[in-house]
Design a protein around this motif. Structure first.
Motif, mmCIF file in Angstrom:
data_model
loop_
_atom_site.group_PDB
_atom_site.id
_atom_site.type_symbol
_atom_site.label_atom_id
_atom_site.label_comp_id
_atom_site.label_asym_id
_atom_site.label_seq_id
_atom_site.Cartn_x
_atom_site.Cartn_y
_atom_site.Cartn_z
ATOM 1 N N PRO A 98 0.846 -1.199 0.000
ATOM 2 C CA PRO A 98 0.000 0.000 0.000
ATOM 3 C C PRO A 98 0.885 1.255 0.000
ATOM 4 C CG PRO A 98 -0.507 -1.449 1.875
ATOM 5 C CD PRO A 98 0.706 -1.994 1.215
ATOM 6 N N ASP A 99 0.333 2.368 -0.475
ATOM 7 C CA ASP A 99 1.139 3.584 -0.603
ATOM 8 C C ASP A 99 1.846 3.987 0.695
ATOM 9 O OD1 ASP A 99 0.679 3.797 -3.215
ATOM 10 O OD2 ASP A 99 -0.664 5.528 -3.139
ATOM 11 N N LYS A 100 1.116 3.858 1.807
ATOM 12 C CA LYS A 100 1.722 4.278 3.077
ATOM 13 C C LYS A 100 2.920 3.421 3.432
ATOM 14 C CE LYS A 100 -2.210 6.611 5.006
ATOM 15 N NZ LYS A 100 -3.546 6.359 5.553
ATOM 16 N N GLU A 101 2.838 2.149 3.090
ATOM 17 C CA GLU A 101 3.974 1.287 3.375
ATOM 18 C C GLU A 101 5.137 1.608 2.451
ATOM 19 O OE1 GLU A 101 2.830 -2.769 3.904
ATOM 20 O OE2 GLU A 101 4.933 -3.384 4.136
ATOM 21 N N LYS A 102 4.795 1.979 1.218
ATOM 22 C CA LYS A 102 5.867 2.403 0.311
ATOM 23 C C LYS A 102 6.599 3.605 0.908
ATOM 24 C CE LYS A 102 3.671 0.906 -3.948
ATOM 25 N NZ LYS A 102 2.748 1.342 -4.978
ATOM 26 N N SER A 142 18.165 11.124 -2.332
ATOM 27 C CA SER A 142 17.279 12.110 -2.966
ATOM 28 C C SER A 142 16.228 11.424 -3.835
ATOM 29 C CB SER A 142 18.064 13.164 -3.754
ATOM 30 O OG SER A 142 18.961 12.553 -4.610
ATOM 31 N N TRP A 143 16.600 10.248 -4.386
ATOM 32 C CA TRP A 143 15.590 9.481 -5.119
ATOM 33 C C TRP A 143 14.469 9.051 -4.175
ATOM 34 C CZ3 TRP A 143 14.550 4.217 -4.061
ATOM 35 C CH2 TRP A 143 13.500 3.689 -4.838
ATOM 36 N N ALA A 144 14.845 8.499 -3.011
ATOM 37 C CA ALA A 144 13.853 8.005 -2.053
ATOM 38 C C ALA A 144 12.946 9.144 -1.587
ATOM 39 C CB ALA A 144 14.545 7.350 -0.852
ATOM 40 N N GLU A 145 13.546 10.298 -1.350
ATOM 41 C CA GLU A 145 12.765 11.435 -0.881
ATOM 42 C C GLU A 145 11.782 11.909 -1.960
ATOM 43 O OE1 GLU A 145 15.035 14.879 0.217
ATOM 44 O OE2 GLU A 145 13.479 15.484 1.644
ATOM 45 N N LYS A 146 12.294 12.000 -3.169
ATOM 46 C CA LYS A 146 11.454 12.467 -4.279
ATOM 47 C C LYS A 146 10.282 11.515 -4.498
ATOM 48 C CE LYS A 146 12.119 11.954 -8.646
ATOM 49 N NZ LYS A 146 13.086 11.502 -9.656
ATOM 50 N N GLU A 147 10.602 10.238 -4.520
ATOM 51 C CA GLU A 147 9.578 9.210 -4.736
ATOM 52 C C GLU A 147 8.545 9.244 -3.600
ATOM 53 O OE1 GLU A 147 10.138 7.833 -7.681
ATOM 54 O OE2 GLU A 147 8.137 6.980 -7.416
ATOM 55 N N GLY A 148 9.038 9.446 -2.381
ATOM 56 C CA GLY A 148 8.143 9.512 -1.225
ATOM 57 C C GLY A 148 7.205 10.704 -1.311
ATOM 58 N N LEU A 149 7.744 11.841 -1.739
ATOM 59 C CA LEU A 149 6.914 13.045 -1.841
ATOM 60 C C LEU A 149 5.834 12.883 -2.903
ATOM 61 C CD1 LEU A 149 9.571 15.861 -1.370
ATOM 62 C CD2 LEU A 149 7.697 15.258 0.178
ATOM 63 N N VAL A 150 6.167 12.207 -3.991
ATOM 64 C CA VAL A 150 5.172 11.942 -5.031
ATOM 65 C C VAL A 150 3.994 11.170 -4.428
ATOM 66 C CG1 VAL A 150 4.711 10.643 -7.156
ATOM 67 C CG2 VAL A 150 6.809 11.985 -6.946
ATOM 68 N N LEU A 151 4.324 10.143 -3.647
ATOM 69 C CA LEU A 151 3.269 9.332 -3.025
ATOM 70 C C LEU A 151 2.496 10.126 -1.982
ATOM 71 C CD1 LEU A 151 5.265 6.021 -2.548
ATOM 72 C CD2 LEU A 151 3.313 6.338 -4.049
ATOM 73 N N LEU A 152 3.224 10.941 -1.218
ATOM 74 C CA LEU A 152 2.581 11.719 -0.160
ATOM 75 C C LEU A 152 1.590 12.722 -0.735
ATOM 76 C CD1 LEU A 152 2.787 12.142 2.983
ATOM 77 C CD2 LEU A 152 4.306 14.043 2.470
ATOM 78 N N ASN B 82 10.206 15.960 8.857
ATOM 79 C CA ASN B 82 9.287 16.569 7.895
ATOM 80 C C ASN B 82 8.063 15.663 7.714
ATOM 81 O OD1 ASN B 82 10.058 14.479 6.173
ATOM 82 N ND2 ASN B 82 11.601 15.737 5.147
ATOM 83 N N MET B 83 7.105 16.149 6.944
ATOM 84 C CA MET B 83 5.842 15.426 6.792
ATOM 85 C C MET B 83 6.057 14.025 6.234
ATOM 86 S SD MET B 83 2.677 17.434 5.232
ATOM 87 C CE MET B 83 2.343 18.983 6.016
ATOM 88 N N LEU B 84 6.984 13.918 5.288
ATOM 89 C CA LEU B 84 7.248 12.624 4.665
ATOM 90 C C LEU B 84 7.740 11.619 5.711
ATOM 91 C CD1 LEU B 84 7.532 10.933 2.077
ATOM 92 C CD2 LEU B 84 9.860 11.821 1.864
ATOM 93 N N LYS B 85 8.728 12.045 6.490
ATOM 94 C CA LYS B 85 9.281 11.145 7.501
ATOM 95 C C LYS B 85 8.249 10.812 8.565
ATOM 96 C CE LYS B 85 14.161 11.571 6.974
ATOM 97 N NZ LYS B 85 15.465 11.564 7.644
ATOM 98 N N LEU B 90 4.769 7.098 11.287
ATOM 99 C CA LEU B 90 3.417 6.835 11.796
ATOM 100 C C LEU B 90 2.905 5.498 11.275
ATOM 101 C CD1 LEU B 90 1.901 10.397 11.468
ATOM 102 C CD2 LEU B 90 2.195 9.137 13.599
ATOM 103 N N ASN B 91 3.190 5.253 10.008
ATOM 104 C CA ASN B 91 2.782 3.977 9.433
ATOM 105 C C ASN B 91 3.492 2.803 10.112
ATOM 106 O OD1 ASN B 91 1.199 2.665 7.324
ATOM 107 N ND2 ASN B 91 3.208 2.022 6.581
ATOM 108 N N ASP B 92 4.773 3.004 10.413
ATOM 109 C CA ASP B 92 5.516 1.974 11.145
ATOM 110 C C ASP B 92 4.919 1.754 12.529
ATOM 111 O OD1 ASP B 92 7.310 1.534 9.120
ATOM 112 O OD2 ASP B 92 8.833 2.900 9.907
ATOM 113 N N ILE B 93 4.573 2.857 13.192
ATOM 114 C CA ILE B 93 4.022 2.754 14.544
ATOM 115 C C ILE B 93 2.753 1.899 14.517
ATOM 116 C CG2 ILE B 93 2.885 4.046 16.412
ATOM 117 C CD1 ILE B 93 4.832 6.365 15.793
ATOM 118 N N ILE B 94 1.867 2.209 13.563
ATOM 119 C CA ILE B 94 0.629 1.438 13.459
ATOM 120 C C ILE B 94 0.945 -0.048 13.295
ATOM 121 C CG2 ILE B 94 -1.396 1.004 12.008
ATOM 122 C CD1 ILE B 94 -1.424 3.999 11.356
#
Lengths: 157, 137
Positions: A98-102, A142-152, B82-85, B90-94
């Motif tokens: 799921p997106d949150k797990e990604k 920076s890849w991980a951060e960028k990819e994460g922000l896209v999902l967020l 930051n919001m991403l982290k 939070l997802n890990d906590i759950i």
């Protein structure tokens, strides 16, 4: 005394030989399953190469085994590592998360690479090509951060 | 003659040894307290802060002895994320709370009363989900 010593040695040798017949199932699956990271997300070739070289042995369905990886009990030890790694994160199964797990995984990738905790030190001792330079670490982070922000920032899934 | 020197020397060493322990203990007590205070003043709602303080803060603070735990998540540094982290954590906590992976079994063997009740688990999960949703707006 000498006899006892010889006896123990023979028992150990026989045990070692028998052990070779009990090998754990090897992690030699197919990488492009359609559910893997690269098949649905565009990942730059430079990042792709880094992930494949430094992470995929334990975090995908395909391990490139060293020759001694065929020898028990080393093979059992390796298998345990791979199983644990895949449980945490498996790039071959990426799209089934799921997106949150990604996001969780991407944040972990960022943190682990930043802290130098991944790739594991024991792994790097044997796999010199998996060592990440500072620049390469920055690239992955920076890849991980960028990819994460896209999902967020994606609207509700 | 030898004994005459050795006995007081050993006693002295023993006292120093014991004293160093009490000193350390005091120090760590102090650390825990300050960590607790920072945490409550953070952006956690009171019911959540209460749970974190008792059940998580022994390891998940930046002053923790466990490198692994504090690297993974330090609640006193929550505001630095930051919001991403935050979303990732939070997802890990759950996940870990629902699966009963945290607090870890080894720790619970020593401190059985640190186990989360069902009620507390629900509180944490609800807070984590709501916080993540609030990022979407």
């Amino acid at each position: 005394m000498k006899k006892a010593f010889r006896y123990i040695l023979i028992v150990l040798l026989v045990a070692f030989i028998i052990m070779q017949f009990f090998q754990p199932k090897k992690n030699l699956g197919i990488l492009s399953t359609g559910k893997d990271l690269f098949s649905q997300v565009y990942v730059d070739d430079s990042i792709k190469l880094l992930l494949e070289t430094s992470c995929f042995d334990c975090h995908s369905n395909h391990t490139n085994y060293p020759w001694y990886g065929q020898i028990s009990p080393i093979s059992i030890f390796l298998n345990k590592h791979v199983t644990e790694g895949k449980e945490k994160l498996n790039f071959t199964e990426w799209q089934s998360y799921p997106d949150k797990e990604k996001i969780s995984n991407l944040v972990d990738i960022y943190d682990e690479v930043e802290g130098g905790d991944m790739p594991l030190e024991s792994y790097l001792k044997i796999h010199k090509d998996a060592v990440l330079s500072e620049h390469e670490r920055d690239l992955i982070m920076s890849w991980a951060e960028k990819e994460g922000l896209v999902l967020l920032n994606k609207k509700e899934e | 003659m030898k004994k005459l020197i050795l006995t007081p020397l050993l006693t002295f060493l023993l006292i120093v040894f014991l004293a160093s322990f009490t000193f350390q203990k005091q120090n760590s007590d102090k650390n825990e307290k300050t960590a607790g205070i920072t945490m409550v003043s953070n952006e956690f709602p009171e019911n959540v802060a209460k749970i974190l303080k008792v059940h998580c803060n022994d390891c998940h603070v930046s002053t923790s002895k466990s490198d692994k735990a504090k690297k993974k998540l330090s609640f006193d540094k929550w505001n630095d994320l930051n919001m991403l982290k935050k979303t990732g954590k939070l997802n890990d906590i759950i996940e870990v709370v629902k699966e009963g992976e945290m607090p870890p079994e080894k720790y619970l063997n020593h401190y059985p009363d640190k186990k989360l009740t069902e009620e507390q688990t629900k509180t944490l999960v609800k807070w984590a989900e709501e916080t993540m949703d609030s990022f979407k707006e």
